[in-house]
Write a protein that holds these residues in place. Structure first.
Motif, PDB file in Angstrom:
ATOM      1  N   HIS A  93       0.813  -1.214   0.000  1.00  0.00           N
ATOM      2  CA  HIS A  93       0.000   0.000   0.000  1.00  0.00           C
ATOM      3  C   HIS A  93       0.850   1.269   0.000  1.00  0.00           C
ATOM      4  N   SER A  94       2.153   1.093  -0.073  1.00  0.00           N
ATOM      5  CA  SER A  94       3.069   2.226  -0.025  1.00  0.00           C
ATOM      6  C   SER A  94       2.917   3.100  -1.277  1.00  0.00           C
ATOM      7  N   THR A  95       3.065   4.396  -1.099  1.00  0.00           N
ATOM      8  CA  THR A  95       3.011   5.320  -2.234  1.00  0.00           C
ATOM      9  C   THR A  95       4.386   5.874  -2.563  1.00  0.00           C
ATOM     10  N   SER A  96       5.410   5.352  -1.911  1.00  0.00           N
ATOM     11  CA  SER A  96       6.756   5.880  -2.112  1.00  0.00           C
ATOM     12  C   SER A  96       7.354   5.474  -3.450  1.00  0.00           C
ATOM     13  N   GLY A  97       6.905   4.371  -4.011  1.00  0.00           N
ATOM     14  CA  GLY A  97       7.439   3.917  -5.288  1.00  0.00           C
ATOM     15  C   GLY A  97       8.715   3.103  -5.138  1.00  0.00           C
ATOM     16  N   ASN A  98       9.227   2.970  -3.934  1.00  0.00           N
ATOM     17  CA  ASN A  98      10.454   2.212  -3.698  1.00  0.00           C
ATOM     18  C   ASN A  98      10.142   0.796  -3.231  1.00  0.00           C
ATOM     19  N   TYR A  99       9.254   0.134  -3.886  1.00  0.00           N
ATOM     20  CA  TYR A  99       8.840  -1.197  -3.483  1.00  0.00           C
ATOM     21  C   TYR A  99       8.398  -1.954  -4.714  1.00  0.00           C
ATOM     22  N   LEU A 100       8.270  -3.224  -4.569  1.00  0.00           N
ATOM     23  CA  LEU A 100       7.787  -4.086  -5.629  1.00  0.00           C
ATOM     24  C   LEU A 100       6.270  -4.155  -5.531  1.00  0.00           C
ATOM     25  N   ARG A 101       5.585  -3.781  -6.582  1.00  0.00           N
ATOM     26  CA  ARG A 101       4.115  -3.850  -6.588  1.00  0.00           C
ATOM     27  C   ARG A 101       3.668  -5.285  -6.394  1.00  0.00           C
ATOM     28  N   LEU A 102       2.789  -5.482  -5.467  1.00  0.00           N
ATOM     29  CA  LEU A 102       2.274  -6.818  -5.199  1.00  0.00           C
ATOM     30  C   LEU A 102       0.896  -6.990  -5.808  1.00  0.00           C
ATOM     31  N   ASP A 103       0.623  -8.186  -6.203  1.00  0.00           N
ATOM     32  CA  ASP A 103      -0.671  -8.552  -6.752  1.00  0.00           C
ATOM     33  C   ASP A 103      -1.710  -8.479  -5.621  1.00  0.00           C
ATOM     34  N   PRO A 104      -2.873  -7.837  -5.855  1.00  0.00           N
ATOM     35  CA  PRO A 104      -3.903  -7.739  -4.804  1.00  0.00           C
ATOM     36  C   PRO A 104      -4.329  -9.100  -4.250  1.00  0.00           C
ATOM     37  N   ARG A 105      -4.281 -10.122  -5.083  1.00  0.00           N
ATOM     38  CA  ARG A 105      -4.638 -11.462  -4.586  1.00  0.00           C
ATOM     39  C   ARG A 105      -3.631 -11.937  -3.552  1.00  0.00           C
ATOM     40  N   LEU A 106      -2.352 -11.578  -3.767  1.00  0.00           N
ATOM     41  CA  LEU A 106      -1.317 -11.958  -2.800  1.00  0.00           C
ATOM     42  C   LEU A 106      -1.493 -11.196  -1.501  1.00  0.00           C
ATOM     43  N   VAL A 107      -1.896  -9.940  -1.609  1.00  0.00           N
ATOM     44  CA  VAL A 107      -2.143  -9.144  -0.404  1.00  0.00           C
ATOM     45  C   VAL A 107      -3.267  -9.778   0.393  1.00  0.00           C
ATOM     46  N   ARG A 108      -4.295 -10.231  -0.286  1.00  0.00           N
ATOM     47  CA  ARG A 108      -5.414 -10.888   0.402  1.00  0.00           C
ATOM     48  C   ARG A 108      -4.936 -12.140   1.129  1.00  0.00           C
ATOM     49  N   GLU A 109      -4.035 -12.881   0.474  1.00  0.00           N
ATOM     50  CA  GLU A 109      -3.464 -14.064   1.115  1.00  0.00           C
ATOM     51  C   GLU A 109      -2.659 -13.664   2.352  1.00  0.00           C
ATOM     52  N   ASN A 110      -1.927 -12.542   2.264  1.00  0.00           N
ATOM     53  CA  ASN A 110      -1.173 -12.046   3.416  1.00  0.00           C
ATOM     54  C   ASN A 110      -2.125 -11.720   4.566  1.00  0.00           C
ATOM     55  N   VAL A 111      -3.234 -11.098   4.258  1.00  0.00           N
ATOM     56  CA  VAL A 111      -4.206 -10.735   5.292  1.00  0.00           C
ATOM     57  C   VAL A 111      -4.763 -11.997   5.952  1.00  0.00           C
ATOM     58  N   THR A 112      -5.069 -12.995   5.153  1.00  0.00           N
ATOM     59  CA  THR A 112      -5.562 -14.262   5.695  1.00  0.00           C
ATOM     60  C   THR A 112      -4.502 -14.902   6.595  1.00  0.00           C
ATOM     61  N   THR A 113      -3.267 -14.863   6.161  1.00  0.00           N
ATOM     62  CA  THR A 113      -2.162 -15.405   6.955  1.00  0.00           C
ATOM     63  C   THR A 113      -2.014 -14.638   8.266  1.00  0.00           C
ATOM     64  N   ILE A 114      -2.147 -13.319   8.211  1.00  0.00           N
ATOM     65  CA  ILE A 114      -2.055 -12.477   9.407  1.00  0.00           C
ATOM     66  C   ILE A 114      -3.121 -12.884  10.430  1.00  0.00           C
ATOM     67  N   VAL A 115      -4.328 -13.069   9.961  1.00  0.00           N
ATOM     68  CA  VAL A 115      -5.426 -13.461  10.856  1.00  0.00           C
ATOM     69  C   VAL A 115      -5.105 -14.796  11.527  1.00  0.00           C
ATOM     70  N   GLU A 116      -4.639 -15.753  10.746  1.00  0.00           N
ATOM     71  CA  GLU A 116      -4.321 -17.074  11.302  1.00  0.00           C
ATOM     72  C   GLU A 116      -3.149 -17.006  12.288  1.00  0.00           C
ATOM     73  N   LEU A 117      -2.123 -16.231  11.959  1.00  0.00           N
ATOM     74  CA  LEU A 117      -0.980 -16.093  12.867  1.00  0.00           C
ATOM     75  C   LEU A 117      -1.395 -15.448  14.185  1.00  0.00           C
ATOM     76  N   ARG A 118      -2.236 -14.428  14.127  1.00  0.00           N
ATOM     77  CA  ARG A 118      -2.713 -13.771  15.352  1.00  0.00           C
ATOM     78  C   ARG A 118      -3.501 -14.749  16.204  1.00  0.00           C
TER      79      ARG A 118
END
Length: 86
Positions: free
Chosen positions: A52-77
């Motif tokens: 979600h960074s706007t700095s431009g100094n990052y690798l753009r991630l696929d929104p589907r991968l971000v959703r997977e990250n969110v799911t992983t975050i929920v499970e880890l918590r």
């Protein structure tokens, strides 16, 4: 400017609570597992922040991968809370 997830006060408070509870564990095996879960949680949150960074100094991630990250975050918590509540 939008506050990043890792900079939110709520998450900082939760991180302090997790860290305190991990430090208080007397079982070293359980403590190691909790530390690994905590580190992975931080990593996943950083990935979401970077996507979600706007700095431009990052690798753009696929929104589907971000959703997977969110799911992983929920499970880890959930796993970390369960481990630390016992």
């Amino acid at each position: 400017m939008i506050v990043s997830i890792t900079q939110s006060q709520r998450l900082k408070t939760e991180f302090r609570e997790f860290q305190n509870k991990i430090d208080m564990l007397t079982d070293s095996g359980k403590q190691d597992v909790a530390r690994k879960l905590f580190l992975e949680l931080k990593t996943q949150l950083q990935l979401v922040d970077n996507s979600h960074s706007t700095s431009g100094n990052y690798l753009r991630l696929d929104p589907r991968l971000v959703r997977e990250n969110v799911t992983t975050i929920v499970e880890l918590r959930k796993q970390l809370k369960k481990l630390l509540s016992n």
